[in-house]
Design a protein around this motif. Structure first.
Motif, PDB file in Angstrom:
ATOM      1  N   ALA A  78       0.828  -1.206   0.000  1.00  0.00           N
ATOM      2  CA  ALA A  78       0.000   0.000   0.000  1.00  0.00           C
ATOM      3  C   ALA A  78       0.863   1.256   0.000  1.00  0.00           C
ATOM      4  N   VAL A  79       1.973   1.228   0.745  1.00  0.00           N
ATOM      5  CA  VAL A  79       2.894   2.371   0.763  1.00  0.00           C
ATOM      6  C   VAL A  79       3.519   2.542  -0.623  1.00  0.00           C
ATOM      7  N   ALA A  80       3.929   1.431  -1.215  1.00  0.00           N
ATOM      8  CA  ALA A  80       4.562   1.485  -2.539  1.00  0.00           C
ATOM      9  C   ALA A  80       3.599   2.002  -3.598  1.00  0.00           C
ATOM     10  N   ALA A  81       2.305   1.741  -3.406  1.00  0.00           N
ATOM     11  CA  ALA A  81       1.316   2.137  -4.403  1.00  0.00           C
ATOM     12  C   ALA A  81       0.938   3.611  -4.312  1.00  0.00           C
ATOM     13  N   ARG A  82       1.293   4.267  -3.205  1.00  0.00           N
ATOM     14  CA  ARG A  82       0.964   5.685  -3.075  1.00  0.00           C
ATOM     15  C   ARG A  82       1.784   6.500  -4.075  1.00  0.00           C
ATOM     16  N   PRO A  83       1.199   7.535  -4.671  1.00  0.00           N
ATOM     17  CA  PRO A  83       1.942   8.382  -5.620  1.00  0.00           C
ATOM     18  C   PRO A  83       3.197   8.968  -4.966  1.00  0.00           C
ATOM     19  N   ALA A  84       4.216   9.192  -5.766  1.00  0.00           N
ATOM     20  CA  ALA A  84       5.491   9.695  -5.240  1.00  0.00           C
ATOM     21  C   ALA A  84       5.323  11.045  -4.558  1.00  0.00           C
ATOM     22  N   LEU A  88       5.737  10.734   2.672  1.00  0.00           N
ATOM     23  CA  LEU A  88       6.004   9.367   3.100  1.00  0.00           C
ATOM     24  C   LEU A  88       5.347   9.063   4.440  1.00  0.00           C
ATOM     25  N   ALA A  89       5.405   9.998   5.373  1.00  0.00           N
ATOM     26  CA  ALA A  89       4.782   9.784   6.687  1.00  0.00           C
ATOM     27  C   ALA A  89       3.293   9.534   6.531  1.00  0.00           C
ATOM     28  N   ASP A  90       2.636  10.270   5.639  1.00  0.00           N
ATOM     29  CA  ASP A  90       1.202  10.087   5.412  1.00  0.00           C
ATOM     30  C   ASP A  90       0.925   8.750   4.729  1.00  0.00           C
ATOM     31  N   ALA A  91       1.775   8.393   3.780  1.00  0.00           N
ATOM     32  CA  ALA A  91       1.588   7.131   3.065  1.00  0.00           C
ATOM     33  C   ALA A  91       1.668   5.949   4.026  1.00  0.00           C
ATOM     34  N   VAL A  92       2.638   5.989   4.922  1.00  0.00           N
ATOM     35  CA  VAL A  92       2.809   4.892   5.892  1.00  0.00           C
ATOM     36  C   VAL A  92       1.636   4.855   6.862  1.00  0.00           C
ATOM     37  N   THR A  93       1.268   5.999   7.390  1.00  0.00           N
ATOM     38  CA  THR A  93       0.176   6.054   8.366  1.00  0.00           C
ATOM     39  C   THR A  93      -1.122   5.529   7.777  1.00  0.00           C
ATOM     40  N   GLU A  94      -1.475   6.001   6.591  1.00  0.00           N
ATOM     41  CA  GLU A  94      -2.741   5.577   5.989  1.00  0.00           C
ATOM     42  C   GLU A  94      -2.716   4.097   5.622  1.00  0.00           C
ATOM     43  N   ALA A  95      -1.558   3.589   5.205  1.00  0.00           N
ATOM     44  CA  ALA A  95      -1.457   2.161   4.874  1.00  0.00           C
ATOM     45  C   ALA A  95      -1.656   1.306   6.120  1.00  0.00           C
ATOM     46  N   PRO A 134       9.369  -6.022   5.335  1.00  0.00           N
ATOM     47  CA  PRO A 134       8.870  -5.523   4.038  1.00  0.00           C
ATOM     48  C   PRO A 134       8.771  -4.008   3.970  1.00  0.00           C
ATOM     49  N   LEU A 135       8.462  -3.373   5.098  1.00  0.00           N
ATOM     50  CA  LEU A 135       8.357  -1.918   5.087  1.00  0.00           C
ATOM     51  C   LEU A 135       9.727  -1.270   4.925  1.00  0.00           C
ATOM     52  N   THR A 136      10.757  -1.881   5.480  1.00  0.00           N
ATOM     53  CA  THR A 136      12.125  -1.374   5.307  1.00  0.00           C
ATOM     54  C   THR A 136      12.470  -1.270   3.827  1.00  0.00           C
ATOM     55  N   ALA A 137      12.149  -2.323   3.075  1.00  0.00           N
ATOM     56  CA  ALA A 137      12.483  -2.349   1.652  1.00  0.00           C
ATOM     57  C   ALA A 137      11.751  -1.246   0.891  1.00  0.00           C
ATOM     58  N   VAL A 138      10.479  -1.030   1.222  1.00  0.00           N
ATOM     59  CA  VAL A 138       9.690  -0.019   0.519  1.00  0.00           C
ATOM     60  C   VAL A 138      10.168   1.394   0.871  1.00  0.00           C
ATOM     61  N   ILE A 139      10.439   1.625   2.153  1.00  0.00           N
ATOM     62  CA  ILE A 139      10.930   2.949   2.565  1.00  0.00           C
ATOM     63  C   ILE A 139      12.276   3.241   1.909  1.00  0.00           C
ATOM     64  N   ALA A 140      13.149   2.241   1.876  1.00  0.00           N
ATOM     65  CA  ALA A 140      14.461   2.422   1.246  1.00  0.00           C
ATOM     66  C   ALA A 140      14.307   2.791  -0.226  1.00  0.00           C
ATOM     67  N   GLU A 141      13.358   2.157  -0.898  1.00  0.00           N
ATOM     68  CA  GLU A 141      13.125   2.468  -2.309  1.00  0.00           C
ATOM     69  C   GLU A 141      12.609   3.895  -2.469  1.00  0.00           C
ATOM     70  N   ARG A 142      11.708   4.312  -1.581  1.00  0.00           N
ATOM     71  CA  ARG A 142      11.191   5.685  -1.645  1.00  0.00           C
ATOM     72  C   ARG A 142      12.299   6.703  -1.388  1.00  0.00           C
ATOM     73  N   LEU A 143      13.321   6.292  -0.622  1.00  0.00           N
ATOM     74  CA  LEU A 143      14.434   7.188  -0.322  1.00  0.00           C
ATOM     75  C   LEU A 143      15.587   6.974  -1.297  1.00  0.00           C
ATOM     76  N   ALA A 208      10.805  12.557  11.566  1.00  0.00           N
ATOM     77  CA  ALA A 208      11.916  11.712  11.111  1.00  0.00           C
ATOM     78  C   ALA A 208      11.711  11.304   9.652  1.00  0.00           C
ATOM     79  N   PHE A 209      10.478  10.963   9.295  1.00  0.00           N
ATOM     80  CA  PHE A 209      10.181  10.645   7.895  1.00  0.00           C
ATOM     81  C   PHE A 209      10.439  11.858   7.005  1.00  0.00           C
ATOM     82  N   ASP A 210       9.994  13.027   7.449  1.00  0.00           N
ATOM     83  CA  ASP A 210      10.175  14.253   6.655  1.00  0.00           C
ATOM     84  C   ASP A 210      11.663  14.558   6.456  1.00  0.00           C
ATOM     85  N   ALA A 211      12.438  14.415   7.531  1.00  0.00           N
ATOM     86  CA  ALA A 211      13.873  14.692   7.439  1.00  0.00           C
ATOM     87  C   ALA A 211      14.564  13.735   6.483  1.00  0.00           C
ATOM     88  N   ALA A 212      14.175  12.470   6.526  1.00  0.00           N
ATOM     89  CA  ALA A 212      14.778  11.477   5.633  1.00  0.00           C
ATOM     90  C   ALA A 212      14.447  11.807   4.178  1.00  0.00           C
TER      91      ALA A 212
END
Length: 218
Positions: A78-84, A88-95, A134-143, A208-212
């Motif tokens: 669900a995080v990966a499917a959110r538009p770029a 990111l903080a919102d994408a994770v929270t809503e997922a 799995p979330l680590t992999a998706v966050i890393a890709e977003r970053l 922390a998400f925003d800073a990353a």
């Protein structure tokens, strides 16, 4: 003897895991968790107890897995499917909120069963840790894979926040009787809005998400 192709082996493993967790939940709801043995679950799924132990460490883990099945992967997807352009903080929270609160009648009945027994509650709370890989992999890709260590820390923090929210949902703060009942293995009635508790627990991670994200921007 010919070794089955990797894809076929993985499908067989997945089918066995699904059969075990479905059998575990069905038997628990029919008989009550205390009346279900690992041997019973294995027999109902058509495998040996030894095979069962390759998939689950306890009957509680198998029962809870029927409710939480693949939730971790669905959160990551669900995080990966959110538009770029989505924060990111919102994408994770809503997922997280979506996957923990969009449950059907079957899942609701199973949760009632889980909240009635301490060992099942503990297994349910422990399952939140599965969010991290799995979330680590998706966050890393977003970053842009530039913040691998940060991605793992953020994902682990999300898992911890979810567990805290679930603990608060199952054990209302400030109610001594409920806390005592929880500790003693008594019936606990979920309290308050789970979506609100999840959002509240995840909110401190937003900076922390925003800073990353800002560090990866040109």
């Amino acid at each position: 003897m010919t070794t089955p192709p990797r894809g076929l082996r993985e499908r067989k493993k997945q089918a066995t895991r699904e059969a075990l967790r479905e059998a575990a939940l069905r038997l628990a709801m029919e008989r009550g968790p205390d009346q279900v043995r690992v041997e019973d679950i294995a027999e109902a799924a058509g495998v040996s107890p030894r095979t069962y132990n390759n998939y689950f460490a306890s009957r509680e883990q198998a029962i809870v897995s029927a409710v939480t099945a693949d939730r971790e992967a669905r959160i990551a997807a669900a995080v990966a499917a959110r538009p770029a352009g989505v924060r990111l903080a919102d994408a994770v929270t809503e997922a997280v909120v979506e996957q923990y609160t969009n449950t059907g009648e079957r899942e609701h009945k199973a949760l009632v069963l889980i909240t009635a027994q301490a060992a099942l509650r503990d297994a349910f709370l422990d399952s939140a840790a599965g969010i991290e890989p799995p979330l680590t992999a998706v966050i890393a890709e977003r970053l842009d894979n530039a913040e691998a260590h940060t991605a793992r820390v953020l994902a682990a923090s999300v898992a911890a926040a979810v567990r805290i929210a679930l603990e608060g949902w199952l054990r209302p703060a400030g109610k001594a009787e409920a806390a005592e009942s929880f500790a003693a293995g008594g019936l606990v009635v979920p309290s308050g809005s789970l979506p609100d508790r999840l959002r509240m627990a995840l909110a401190p991670l937003a900076p922390a998400f925003d800073a990353a994200e800002q560090r990866t921007q040109p």
